[in-house]
Design a protein around this motif. Sequence first.
Motif, PDB file in Angstrom:
ATOM      1  N   UNK A  39       0.804  -1.221   0.000  1.00 14.18           N
ATOM      2  CA  UNK A  39       0.000   0.000   0.000  1.00 14.18           C
ATOM      3  C   UNK A  39       0.833   1.265   0.000  1.00 14.18           C
ATOM      4  N   UNK A  40       2.137   1.165   0.230  1.00 17.39           N
ATOM      5  CA  UNK A  40       2.961   2.371   0.292  1.00 17.39           C
ATOM      6  C   UNK A  40       4.430   2.013   0.115  1.00 17.39           C
ATOM      7  N   UNK A  41       5.219   3.043  -0.192  1.00 14.83           N
ATOM      8  CA  UNK A  41       6.664   2.917  -0.163  1.00 14.83           C
ATOM      9  C   UNK A  41       7.209   4.074   0.661  1.00 14.83           C
ATOM     10  N   UNK A  42       8.384   3.857   1.196  1.00  9.53           N
ATOM     11  CA  UNK A  42       9.098   4.887   1.934  1.00  9.53           C
ATOM     12  C   UNK A  42      10.390   5.134   1.175  1.00  9.53           C
ATOM     13  N   UNK A  43      10.575   6.348   0.696  1.00 10.48           N
ATOM     14  CA  UNK A  43      11.772   6.705  -0.059  1.00 10.48           C
ATOM     15  C   UNK A  43      12.254   8.063   0.405  1.00 10.48           C
ATOM     16  N   UNK A  47       6.824   9.330   2.731  1.00 16.09           N
ATOM     17  CA  UNK A  47       5.842   8.277   2.557  1.00 16.09           C
ATOM     18  C   UNK A  47       5.049   8.523   1.276  1.00 16.09           C
ATOM     19  N   UNK A  48       4.919   7.471   0.462  1.00 12.48           N
ATOM     20  CA  UNK A  48       4.201   7.530  -0.813  1.00 12.48           C
ATOM     21  C   UNK A  48       3.170   6.413  -0.812  1.00 12.48           C
ATOM     22  N   UNK A  49       1.891   6.750  -1.001  1.00 15.12           N
ATOM     23  CA  UNK A  49       0.824   5.755  -1.011  1.00 15.12           C
ATOM     24  C   UNK A  49       0.531   5.277  -2.427  1.00 15.12           C
ATOM     25  N   UNK A  50       0.208   3.995  -2.556  1.00 14.94           N
ATOM     26  CA  UNK A  50      -0.144   3.398  -3.845  1.00 14.94           C
ATOM     27  C   UNK A  50      -1.422   4.063  -4.369  1.00 14.94           C
ATOM     28  N   UNK A  51      -1.450   4.313  -5.658  1.00 11.77           N
ATOM     29  CA  UNK A  51      -2.615   4.922  -6.306  1.00 11.77           C
ATOM     30  C   UNK A  51      -2.925   4.131  -7.573  1.00 11.77           C
ATOM     31  N   UNK A  52      -4.057   4.418  -8.166  1.00 11.86           N
ATOM     32  CA  UNK A  52      -4.441   3.792  -9.424  1.00 11.86           C
ATOM     33  C   UNK A  52      -5.460   4.694 -10.111  1.00 11.86           C
ATOM     34  N   UNK A  53      -5.955   4.245 -11.252  1.00  5.97           N
ATOM     35  CA  UNK A  53      -6.894   5.065 -12.025  1.00  5.97           C
ATOM     36  C   UNK A  53      -8.142   5.403 -11.221  1.00  5.97           C
ATOM     37  N   UNK A  54      -8.545   4.517 -10.326  1.00  8.07           N
ATOM     38  CA  UNK A  54      -9.738   4.757  -9.513  1.00  8.07           C
ATOM     39  C   UNK A  54      -9.524   5.888  -8.513  1.00  8.07           C
ATOM     40  N   UNK A  63      -3.524  17.585  -4.374  1.00 10.73           N
ATOM     41  CA  UNK A  63      -2.222  18.131  -4.749  1.00 10.73           C
ATOM     42  C   UNK A  63      -1.058  17.220  -4.404  1.00 10.73           C
ATOM     43  N   UNK A  64      -1.291  15.916  -4.380  1.00 13.97           N
ATOM     44  CA  UNK A  64      -0.259  14.944  -4.010  1.00 13.97           C
ATOM     45  C   UNK A  64       0.502  14.490  -5.257  1.00 13.97           C
ATOM     46  N   UNK A  65       1.766  14.849  -5.319  1.00 13.48           N
ATOM     47  CA  UNK A  65       2.602  14.563  -6.482  1.00 13.48           C
ATOM     48  C   UNK A  65       2.798  13.071  -6.686  1.00 13.48           C
ATOM     49  N   UNK A  66       3.014  12.699  -7.937  1.00 14.19           N
ATOM     50  CA  UNK A  66       3.314  11.320  -8.308  1.00 14.19           C
ATOM     51  C   UNK A  66       4.797  11.058  -8.045  1.00 14.19           C
ATOM     52  N   UNK A  67       5.123   9.845  -7.625  1.00 17.78           N
ATOM     53  CA  UNK A  67       6.500   9.445  -7.344  1.00 17.78           C
ATOM     54  C   UNK A  67       7.300   9.400  -8.644  1.00 17.78           C
ATOM     55  N   UNK A  68       8.425  10.089  -8.673  1.00 11.23           N
ATOM     56  CA  UNK A  68       9.317  10.054  -9.828  1.00 11.23           C
ATOM     57  C   UNK A  68      10.714   9.660  -9.357  1.00 11.23           C
ATOM     58  N   UNK A  69      11.473   9.106 -10.263  1.00 17.44           N
ATOM     59  CA  UNK A  69      12.833   8.689  -9.934  1.00 17.44           C
ATOM     60  C   UNK A  69      13.706   8.879 -11.168  1.00 17.44           C
ATOM     61  N   UNK A  70      15.014   8.939 -10.930  1.00 18.65           N
ATOM     62  CA  UNK A  70      15.965   9.134 -12.012  1.00 18.65           C
ATOM     63  C   UNK A  70      16.576   7.797 -12.385  1.00 18.65           C
ATOM     64  N   UNK A  71      16.591   7.535 -13.681  1.00 19.55           N
ATOM     65  CA  UNK A  71      17.225   6.324 -14.206  1.00 19.55           C
ATOM     66  C   UNK A  71      18.553   6.733 -14.829  1.00 19.55           C
ATOM     67  N   UNK A  72      19.265   5.786 -15.348  1.00 17.52           N
ATOM     68  CA  UNK A  72      20.524   6.087 -16.015  1.00 17.52           C
ATOM     69  C   UNK A  72      20.330   6.996 -17.210  1.00 17.52           C
ATOM     70  N   UNK A  73      21.407   7.613 -17.649  1.00 12.14           N
ATOM     71  CA  UNK A  73      21.421   8.468 -18.836  1.00 12.14           C
ATOM     72  C   UNK A  73      20.475   9.656 -18.725  1.00 12.14           C
ATOM     73  N   UNK A  74      20.215  10.129 -17.502  1.00 11.89           N
ATOM     74  CA  UNK A  74      19.400  11.315 -17.305  1.00 11.89           C
ATOM     75  C   UNK A  74      17.915  11.152 -17.530  1.00 11.89           C
ATOM     76  N   UNK A  76      14.059   9.876 -16.579  1.00 12.89           N
ATOM     77  CA  UNK A  76      13.292   9.751 -15.344  1.00 12.89           C
ATOM     78  C   UNK A  76      12.089   8.857 -15.599  1.00 12.89           C
ATOM     79  N   UNK A  77      11.599   8.293 -14.514  1.00 11.94           N
ATOM     80  CA  UNK A  77      10.432   7.431 -14.599  1.00 11.94           C
ATOM     81  C   UNK A  77       9.454   7.791 -13.492  1.00 11.94           C
ATOM     82  N   UNK A  78       8.263   7.273 -13.583  1.00  9.93           N
ATOM     83  CA  UNK A  78       7.260   7.501 -12.550  1.00  9.93           C
ATOM     84  C   UNK A  78       6.638   6.166 -12.157  1.00  9.93           C
ATOM     85  N   UNK A  79       6.136   6.131 -10.955  1.00 13.19           N
ATOM     86  CA  UNK A  79       5.369   4.992 -10.470  1.00 13.19           C
ATOM     87  C   UNK A  79       4.087   5.565  -9.898  1.00 13.19           C
TER      88      UNK A  79
END
Length: 118
Positions: A39-43, A47-54, A63-74, A76-79
């Motif tokens: 239901x969540x991750x800690x990074x 604290x980031x809660x799991x979300x979905x289309x619903x 106003x809760x931002x989506x989790x983003x992270x940096x991958x190689x070669x500059x 970025x991705x989102x979860x």
Amino acid sequence: MAFDTGLIDWVAEALAPVGTVTHRRMMGGATLYCDGTVFAILANDVLWFKADATSDALWDDAGCARFTYTMGEGRSGTMNYRRAPDDVYDDADAMREWAGLGIAAGQRAPVRKKRTGA
């Protein structure tokens, strides 16, 4: 990288009426489960809660931002995890309300098949 076990303890205490919270370490943070449901991750002690289309519209409205992270070669991705609202850090009712959205999203998620060794 270490993470704040006190925050996990707080989440477990606040959600005790809902279920048992456990965690598993992952890449310097942790994945949180409630009665076995992710239901969540800690990074970075956030604290980031799991979300979905619903539930996305509710997270957007708050106003809760989506989790983003940096991958190689500059790159970025989102979860589809959303940053927890500030009030969950000191209000058990708020924690249960917002974590409930994460738990529901986790319960709706398709079950992943375990990999078998080849």
